[in-house]
Design a protein around this motif. Sequence first.
Motif, mmCIF file in Angstrom:
data_model
loop_
_atom_site.group_PDB
_atom_site.id
_atom_site.type_symbol
_atom_site.label_atom_id
_atom_site.label_comp_id
_atom_site.label_asym_id
_atom_site.label_seq_id
_atom_site.Cartn_x
_atom_site.Cartn_y
_atom_site.Cartn_z
ATOM 1 N N GLY A 48 0.922 -1.334 0.015
ATOM 2 C CA GLY A 48 0.120 -0.036 -0.252
ATOM 3 C C GLY A 48 0.968 1.176 -0.042
ATOM 4 N N ILE A 49 0.345 2.374 0.277
ATOM 5 C CA ILE A 49 0.685 3.604 0.127
ATOM 6 C C ILE A 49 2.238 3.867 1.190
ATOM 7 N N GLN A 50 3.000 4.779 1.369
ATOM 8 C CA GLN A 50 3.448 4.922 2.204
ATOM 9 C C GLN A 50 3.450 6.195 2.392
ATOM 10 N N VAL A 51 2.801 7.085 3.552
ATOM 11 C CA VAL A 51 3.122 7.842 3.821
ATOM 12 C C VAL A 51 3.823 8.284 5.385
ATOM 13 N N GLU A 52 5.137 9.364 4.810
ATOM 14 C CA GLU A 52 5.845 9.417 5.889
ATOM 15 C C GLU A 52 6.196 11.043 6.562
ATOM 16 N N GLN A 53 5.572 12.031 7.703
ATOM 17 C CA GLN A 53 5.838 12.926 8.257
ATOM 18 C C GLN A 53 6.932 13.172 8.999
ATOM 19 N N SER A 54 7.453 14.690 8.953
ATOM 20 C CA SER A 54 8.260 15.243 9.764
ATOM 21 C C SER A 54 8.451 15.952 9.835
ATOM 22 N N PRO A 55 8.972 17.143 11.136
ATOM 23 C CA PRO A 55 9.405 15.924 12.245
ATOM 24 C C PRO A 55 8.421 15.318 13.104
ATOM 25 N N PRO A 56 8.742 13.899 13.556
ATOM 26 C CA PRO A 56 7.927 13.527 14.648
ATOM 27 C C PRO A 56 7.009 13.969 15.533
ATOM 28 N N ASP A 57 8.612 15.232 16.128
ATOM 29 C CA ASP A 57 8.095 16.225 17.107
ATOM 30 C C ASP A 57 8.422 17.347 17.244
ATOM 31 N N LEU A 58 7.617 18.249 17.587
ATOM 32 C CA LEU A 58 8.088 19.700 17.070
ATOM 33 C C LEU A 58 7.638 20.311 18.250
ATOM 34 N N ILE A 59 9.167 21.109 18.858
ATOM 35 C CA ILE A 59 8.709 22.209 20.268
ATOM 36 C C ILE A 59 9.046 23.724 20.183
ATOM 37 N N LEU A 60 8.123 24.377 19.885
ATOM 38 C CA LEU A 60 8.452 25.111 19.424
ATOM 39 C C LEU A 60 7.713 26.523 21.110
ATOM 40 N N GLN A 61 8.305 27.697 20.210
ATOM 41 C CA GLN A 61 8.229 29.050 21.752
ATOM 42 C C GLN A 61 6.772 29.835 21.082
ATOM 43 N N GLU A 62 5.957 29.967 21.546
ATOM 44 C CA GLU A 62 4.811 30.692 21.073
ATOM 45 C C GLU A 62 5.890 32.197 20.269
ATOM 46 N N GLY A 63 5.014 32.178 18.772
ATOM 47 C CA GLY A 63 5.260 33.383 18.066
ATOM 48 C C GLY A 63 6.332 32.724 16.860
ATOM 49 N N ALA A 64 6.577 31.697 16.971
ATOM 50 C CA ALA A 64 7.965 31.047 16.526
ATOM 51 C C ALA A 64 6.468 30.415 14.829
ATOM 52 N N ASN A 65 7.391 30.760 13.974
ATOM 53 C CA ASN A 65 6.693 30.144 12.357
ATOM 54 C C ASN A 65 7.273 28.468 12.341
ATOM 55 N N SER A 66 6.588 27.472 11.972
ATOM 56 C CA SER A 66 7.291 26.153 11.558
ATOM 57 C C SER A 66 6.487 25.690 10.905
ATOM 58 N N THR A 67 7.473 24.778 9.634
ATOM 59 C CA THR A 67 6.746 23.805 8.911
ATOM 60 C C THR A 67 6.824 22.314 9.135
ATOM 61 N N LEU A 68 5.501 21.934 8.547
ATOM 62 C CA LEU A 68 5.617 20.729 9.042
ATOM 63 C C LEU A 68 5.887 19.542 7.485
ATOM 64 N N ARG A 69 5.984 18.310 7.063
ATOM 65 C CA ARG A 69 6.456 17.757 6.008
ATOM 66 C C ARG A 69 5.746 16.648 5.740
ATOM 67 N N CYS A 70 5.066 15.975 4.708
ATOM 68 C CA CYS A 70 4.488 15.363 4.114
ATOM 69 C C CYS A 70 4.851 14.812 3.342
ATOM 70 N N THR A 84 3.877 20.458 20.109
ATOM 71 C CA THR A 84 3.822 21.593 21.176
ATOM 72 C C THR A 84 4.095 23.558 21.706
ATOM 73 N N VAL A 85 3.336 24.327 21.571
ATOM 74 C CA VAL A 85 3.778 25.473 21.803
ATOM 75 C C VAL A 85 3.812 26.255 23.586
ATOM 76 N N ARG A 86 5.146 25.930 23.366
ATOM 77 C CA ARG A 86 4.963 26.566 24.803
ATOM 78 C C ARG A 86 4.683 28.231 24.746
ATOM 79 N N ALA A 87 4.325 28.648 26.156
ATOM 80 C CA ALA A 87 4.152 30.402 26.111
ATOM 81 C C ALA A 87 5.085 30.996 26.822
#
Lengths: 111, 107
Positions: free
Chosen positions: B1-23, B104-107
């Motif tokens: 079957g089709i494989q779907v991979e996401q990265s990163p598995p975990d992401l910790i951010l400070q409030e206000g930060a920007n981020s990119t998740l990949r699939c 996880t977004v931290r205040a």
Amino acid sequence: EPEVTQTPSHQVTQMGQEVILRCVPISNHLYFYWYRQILGQKVEFLVSFYNNEISEKSEIFDDQFSVERPDGSNFTLKIRSTKLEDSAMYFCARGGAGELFFGEGSRLTVL
Amino acid sequence: GIQVEQSPPDLILQEGANSTLRCNFSDSVNNLQWFHQNPWGQLINLFYIPSGTKQNGRLSATTVATERYSLLYISSSQTTDSGVYFCAVELDYKLSFGAGTTVTVRA
């Protein structure tokens, strides 16, 4: 308002008991699905149901599972004799060749 | 079957930060969706995006179907953005999910 309403939201049962999970779509659709998510894991496809018949089922969907749309509205998932490993969140979804919309889930705990 | 991979598995951010998740996905697909699973376990539709770019408030997504990947952007993150983000691809009228990215977004 959710696209799909599921009941119960949480059920606790003893191993070996039968469980029926219900799904009521808000509007009439032909394609319905059941998915399962064991705690901490990814969402897995169980079965698709099209025009009142099973369209496709996964390896997980063995003889212990069955689906019905008994009254043309409610869509049910039955687990005949629950096992500990059936503990999971069960999601109903409606859709087809487009966007899928999931219900709020039914959490099943088997003791 | 089709494989779907996401990265990163975990992401910790400070409030206000920007981020990119990949699939990334292993085969041509008909459709792609992004979901946010909230603390109560509900799957919230974010984007239905078989190709191109869409924006919804602080979130945006881009799918490059020919290269078999999609990106989810979170800008100016807030604590309410915390949760698991799932990518799911549709082939033959069923969705296959990735394992998710726990944010996880931290205040």
